[in-house]
Motif scaffolding. Sequence first.
Motif, PDB file in Angstrom:
ATOM      1  N   ASP A 431       0.846  -1.190   0.000  1.00 24.05           N
ATOM      2  CA  ASP A 431       0.000   0.000   0.000  1.00 24.05           C
ATOM      3  C   ASP A 431       0.881   1.239   0.000  1.00 24.05           C
ATOM      4  OD1 ASP A 431      -1.808   2.040   0.381  1.00 24.05           O
ATOM      5  OD2 ASP A 431      -2.826   1.108   2.079  1.00 24.05           O
ATOM      6  N   PRO A 432       0.905   1.978  -1.127  1.00 27.69           N
ATOM      7  CA  PRO A 432       1.750   3.176  -1.191  1.00 27.69           C
ATOM      8  C   PRO A 432       1.327   4.275  -0.226  1.00 27.69           C
ATOM      9  CG  PRO A 432       0.292   3.049  -3.102  1.00 27.69           C
ATOM     10  CD  PRO A 432       0.164   1.758  -2.376  1.00 27.69           C
ATOM     11  N   MET A 433       0.117   4.201   0.328  1.00 28.76           N
ATOM     12  CA  MET A 433      -0.329   5.213   1.281  1.00 28.76           C
ATOM     13  C   MET A 433       0.260   4.992   2.678  1.00 28.76           C
ATOM     14  SD  MET A 433      -2.219   7.057  -0.650  1.00 28.76           S
ATOM     15  CE  MET A 433      -3.156   8.112   0.456  1.00 28.76           C
ATOM     16  N   LYS A 434       0.842   3.846   2.914  1.00 27.47           N
ATOM     17  CA  LYS A 434       1.345   3.529   4.239  1.00 27.47           C
ATOM     18  C   LYS A 434       2.784   4.011   4.418  1.00 27.47           C
ATOM     19  CE  LYS A 434      -2.471   1.686   5.552  1.00 27.47           C
ATOM     20  NZ  LYS A 434      -3.274   2.420   4.556  1.00 27.47           N
ATOM     21  N   LYS A 435       3.074   4.443   5.625  1.00 27.91           N
ATOM     22  CA  LYS A 435       4.394   5.004   5.919  1.00 27.91           C
ATOM     23  C   LYS A 435       5.454   3.936   5.979  1.00 27.91           C
ATOM     24  CE  LYS A 435       6.845   7.941   9.235  1.00 27.91           C
ATOM     25  NZ  LYS A 435       6.750   8.786  10.456  1.00 27.91           N
ATOM     26  N   GLU A 436       5.087   2.771   6.540  1.00 29.87           N
ATOM     27  CA  GLU A 436       6.080   1.724   6.761  1.00 29.87           C
ATOM     28  C   GLU A 436       5.769   0.502   5.909  1.00 29.87           C
ATOM     29  OE1 GLU A 436       7.597   2.728  11.213  1.00 29.87           O
ATOM     30  OE2 GLU A 436       5.696   1.630  11.119  1.00 29.87           O
ATOM     31  N   ASP A 437       6.784  -0.333   5.686  1.00 25.81           N
ATOM     32  CA  ASP A 437       6.628  -1.470   4.788  1.00 25.81           C
ATOM     33  C   ASP A 437       5.805  -2.570   5.438  1.00 25.81           C
ATOM     34  OD1 ASP A 437       8.372  -3.424   6.233  1.00 25.81           O
ATOM     35  OD2 ASP A 437       9.931  -1.974   5.729  1.00 25.81           O
ATOM     36  N   GLN A 438       5.452  -3.569   4.643  1.00 29.16           N
ATOM     37  CA  GLN A 438       4.577  -4.643   5.115  1.00 29.16           C
ATOM     38  C   GLN A 438       5.194  -5.438   6.258  1.00 29.16           C
ATOM     39  OE1 GLN A 438       3.749  -5.744   0.784  1.00 29.16           O
ATOM     40  NE2 GLN A 438       2.136  -6.850   1.861  1.00 29.16           N
ATOM     41  N   TRP A 439       6.512  -5.680   6.192  1.00 26.92           N
ATOM     42  CA  TRP A 439       7.161  -6.461   7.245  1.00 26.92           C
ATOM     43  C   TRP A 439       7.085  -5.720   8.579  1.00 26.92           C
ATOM     44  CZ3 TRP A 439       7.930 -11.309   6.354  1.00 26.92           C
ATOM     45  CH2 TRP A 439       8.190 -11.755   5.048  1.00 26.92           C
ATOM     46  N   THR A 440       7.246  -4.418   8.525  1.00 25.76           N
ATOM     47  CA  THR A 440       7.155  -3.616   9.756  1.00 25.76           C
ATOM     48  C   THR A 440       5.727  -3.578  10.260  1.00 25.76           C
ATOM     49  OG1 THR A 440       9.005  -2.245   9.010  1.00 25.76           O
ATOM     50  CG2 THR A 440       7.609  -1.351  10.774  1.00 25.76           C
ATOM     51  N   ARG A 441       4.776  -3.340   9.352  1.00 26.95           N
ATOM     52  CA  ARG A 441       3.369  -3.258   9.756  1.00 26.95           C
ATOM     53  C   ARG A 441       2.855  -4.596  10.276  1.00 26.95           C
ATOM     54  NH1 ARG A 441       0.051  -2.085   5.299  1.00 26.95           N
ATOM     55  NH2 ARG A 441       1.722  -2.109   3.759  1.00 26.95           N
ATOM     56  N   ARG A 442       3.464  -5.679   9.783  1.00 31.17           N
ATOM     57  CA  ARG A 442       3.042  -7.012  10.250  1.00 31.17           C
ATOM     58  C   ARG A 442       3.304  -7.189  11.742  1.00 31.17           C
ATOM     59  NH1 ARG A 442       0.237 -10.302  11.342  1.00 31.17           N
ATOM     60  NH2 ARG A 442       0.231 -12.533  10.842  1.00 31.17           N
ATOM     61  N   LYS A 443       4.243  -6.408  12.300  1.00 30.31           N
ATOM     62  CA  LYS A 443       4.582  -6.521  13.718  1.00 30.31           C
ATOM     63  C   LYS A 443       3.709  -5.637  14.611  1.00 30.31           C
ATOM     64  CE  LYS A 443       9.417  -7.327  12.456  1.00 30.31           C
ATOM     65  NZ  LYS A 443      10.795  -6.762  12.519  1.00 30.31           N
ATOM     66  N   TYR A 444       2.877  -4.766  14.016  1.00 33.42           N
ATOM     67  CA  TYR A 444       2.023  -3.896  14.835  1.00 33.42           C
ATOM     68  C   TYR A 444       1.105  -4.742  15.718  1.00 33.42           C
ATOM     69  CZ  TYR A 444       2.905   0.084  11.558  1.00 33.42           C
ATOM     70  OH  TYR A 444       3.445   1.087  10.801  1.00 33.42           O
ATOM     71  N   PRO A 445       0.712  -4.266  16.915  1.00 30.40           N
ATOM     72  CA  PRO A 445       1.106  -3.004  17.545  1.00 30.40           C
ATOM     73  C   PRO A 445       2.501  -3.104  18.158  1.00 30.40           C
ATOM     74  CG  PRO A 445      -0.307  -4.217  19.025  1.00 30.40           C
ATOM     75  CD  PRO A 445      -0.254  -5.007  17.745  1.00 30.40           C
ATOM     76  N   ASP A 446       3.015  -1.982  18.664  1.00 31.60           N
ATOM     77  CA  ASP A 446       4.361  -1.975  19.241  1.00 31.60           C
ATOM     78  C   ASP A 446       4.441  -2.841  20.493  1.00 31.60           C
ATOM     79  OD1 ASP A 446       5.122  -0.277  17.234  1.00 31.60           O
ATOM     80  OD2 ASP A 446       5.037   1.540  18.468  1.00 31.60           O
ATOM     81  N   ASP A 447       3.387  -2.851  21.291  1.00 33.04           N
ATOM     82  CA  ASP A 447       3.387  -3.542  22.583  1.00 33.04           C
ATOM     83  C   ASP A 447       2.452  -4.760  22.515  1.00 33.04           C
ATOM     84  OD1 ASP A 447       3.214  -4.361  25.225  1.00 33.04           O
ATOM     85  OD2 ASP A 447       3.176  -2.320  26.027  1.00 33.04           O
ATOM     86  N   HIS A 448       3.022  -5.918  22.220  1.00 37.59           N
ATOM     87  CA  HIS A 448       2.212  -7.133  22.096  1.00 37.59           C
ATOM     88  C   HIS A 448       1.669  -7.584  23.444  1.00 37.59           C
ATOM     89  CE1 HIS A 448       3.904  -8.489  17.919  1.00 37.59           C
ATOM     90  NE2 HIS A 448       3.549  -7.220  17.954  1.00 37.59           N
ATOM     91  N   GLY A 449       2.421  -7.341  24.508  1.00 44.26           N
ATOM     92  CA  GLY A 449       1.936  -7.682  25.840  1.00 44.26           C
ATOM     93  C   GLY A 449       0.697  -6.898  26.206  1.00 44.26           C
TER      94      GLY A 449
END
Length: 875
Positions: A431-449
């Motif tokens: 998605d060109p509208m997204k700031k970060e790449d798919q691999w990074t977005r796949r890890k969202y959110p920052d705090d999994h706990g």
Amino acid sequence: MPVLTGLMVGTLVYGQDRYELNSGWKMRLAGEVKERGTAISADTYQLTGWKPAVVPGTVLGSMLENKEVPDPFWGMNNERIPDIYHTGRDYYTYWFAKDFKEGYPGGGRQVWLTFRGINYSCEIFLNGKKVNAEPFKGMFLRKSFNITRLLSKTGNNRLAVIVYPPDPVGNPNGGQGGDGIIARNVSHQYVAGWDWIRPIRDRNTGIWDKVYIERTGTVNIKDPHLVTRVPGKRLPEGTQSPAIIRMSAEVENTSDRVVEGVLQYVLEGNKISKKVSIAARRTVQVDLPGLNLKSPRLWWPAGYGPQNLYSTELQFIENGSVSDKEALSFGVREIQTDWNPLTRSKQILVNGQKIFIKGGNWIISDAMLRFSKERYDAEIRYHRDMNLNLIRIWGGALVERPEFYEACDRYGLLVLQDFWMSGDCNGRWLDPMKKEDQWTRRKYPDDHGLFLESAAEMIKMVRNHPSLAMWCGGNEIMPPDDILVPLRDSILPKLDGTRWFIDYSNSDEMSYNFIGGNGDGPYTIQPVSSFWEKRTWPFNSEVGSVGVGDYESLERFIPKENMKVPVPRPGQQPSEEADSVWTYHTYTGVGYEQSIEPYGKPDDIHDFAMKAQLVNYDQYRGLIEGFSSHMWDWYTGVIIWKTQNPWTAMRGQMYDYYLDPNACLYGLRAGSRPLNLMCNPVDGTVMLVNNGFKQHRDLMVVIKSFDMAGKEKLITQVFAYMEPSSVKKILSVKKELDEMGKDDGAFLLLQVLDKDQKVLCDNFYWFPDQNGKYSGLGKMKQAAVVTEVKTTGRGKIEVKLRNPSHSPVAFFNRISVLDQSTGKRILPSFFDDNYVSVVPGSEKTIRIDYPASSTIVPVVSVKGWNVAEQKIPVK
């Protein structure tokens, strides 16, 4: 403020006593306050210059209430409100303060402060002391604090809370969820914008959910869990075999001594109890003995049986006194799933019976989180009135509130509840509208706990509701493994363990994708024939169409100068040129012009909106009938994208934000009847569908056609019988319709009568001429409908429409209830049918519920395609 009272066997009851802190709040921009929370929460601190605040609510909601910003739901007003991405987070960071009275308790009694939701992080102070020693962040956490030692000896208390917005807030760049980084938080994703909403400027910062003060004794009961098991295959009628009830709860001892007592509840004369010993300052899990409930009154989904509900009270008894108690409302039912090898999809069973899922996708009740039990009740009632049996809560929003689930319990709507993931923000697609790449977005959110902690809290909050049927890991994408695995294999089995969990909304586990693509859709106007003839995914989690309201709906959010008919652009994309305000409110720009054109070019905006309702009705009736016609061979269910909007959008809604239904609702209602007679527009086959568990004998099927002058032709009248949960073809009427309608089109009336000749189903179609035009509708003469109105109770009206013989069909009549003084519709009003047609020599009765008021004189309005508007005062 509630008073601590109550007696049991002659002993004072220190039972739970709870009240909301929902008024009298003040707020001030944090940057304008130099003092710290310890000073602000002291009763000597003067709240000079502080403004009224709405709690529960958001910063933007309070600003709107204080008239500091324009209504973002009107016109282009949302563009006039500063966005947090551009202003910085400090612009929407606020202090909130509330004075309340609560006496300092004695005798081991405890007082608790509970927050059911803050967005996104906060610091809490009471009477000069900080309450939350640990950080409090995450939109979907419930937090409860024992404030007994912090209470003022005078009984006058000051609560102060500073609330910080999500971080990051995301760039609202026009993408789904903006640039996607809003999903790095455990919070709403839609607030950065979607294709059905514009950005919420403060990202819903605030004390957005309820705040409670609770009183208990020494022992506090937490998160009771009630499970019901219904063995075997049941029917709604008759005496039931026993069901199994299991109850458990966490029990906390707040004292410095060992406490011994009894945890108990009483149900239908059965007392279930267990002796408990709790060490000092400890919390224990207590599992009570099971109960075999004799002759249970079962809970069923809407259209299949009654929504019986039980109530009980779980108590902890210490030395003959009630230390704490928790009231519970629940339904006795069991949810099961199995795999249909023919459709290659899951099918849902309730109490052992297959349920063909007819559902709607739900975003949120209000985009600015202005929730109320009354609004929830109205919205869920509309879904029941559409003859739906399931609501799916989309993953870019929230786990819905208990008040939502209470309404679903009452009206019989099963719930498929997503957790907070979306394929758009969380990396499924490039998605060109997204700031970060798919691999990074796949890890969202920052705090999994934090995600897992929030999920556990939400599970405990809603797990006792019978309407909750399924959990889903996310919208169109599963969570990362270190969220998915513990959620699926540990947290859900421990905290619930009774419901189906799917990893994501269009997973092959739910609906095997043998077609390709994303596994859901389409989302635009379709030829009605395609719903019948074109096979799609076997349990489609998202498929939908249009939803523009009528003129009265449009004028609630579109300025008069922008009420313009969209202009067709043949051969171009988009295929319509719409006013900029329409586009801002997500008018799709595709489809309506091709669908309205057969009815004739609209004369003006009134005519456009009227003809749009014809399209709406036909689209959603055709959609649900097409899926129903292939029940159990192609499909096990369908969930419409979507049935409501939390903003003044112009797509995917059966009623508008102001709770005014459009023709989508009634087309869907007509096509979703539990027993329905319907016509395939491709080959003219009339089919009978039975969604219920009963076998029907001695049904009379009546099929009639009418021309534009009202001339009737009886095509057939034949007895039929129906097996439970089945579809049967009756005959094809294509030849008769082609002959009658080749020049001007024709009408088709389908009816099902029972042995007492009572009409069980009444379905009315209109068909175009041989050129695909509805040419005859434009030539119809006026029908002289006689309307009778009578009151049948407070807020209840019956409207009888009588069409004389030798008259044309009285076509597509919209009934409304108006305020006599303003001429505006009284909302929400509920009709057992609407957009109705009355054939010559017959009558139709419509029953209406509306919110009666001693200050409003209601007037019934009837207006149709060829029926001049009538306004009849309600006496």
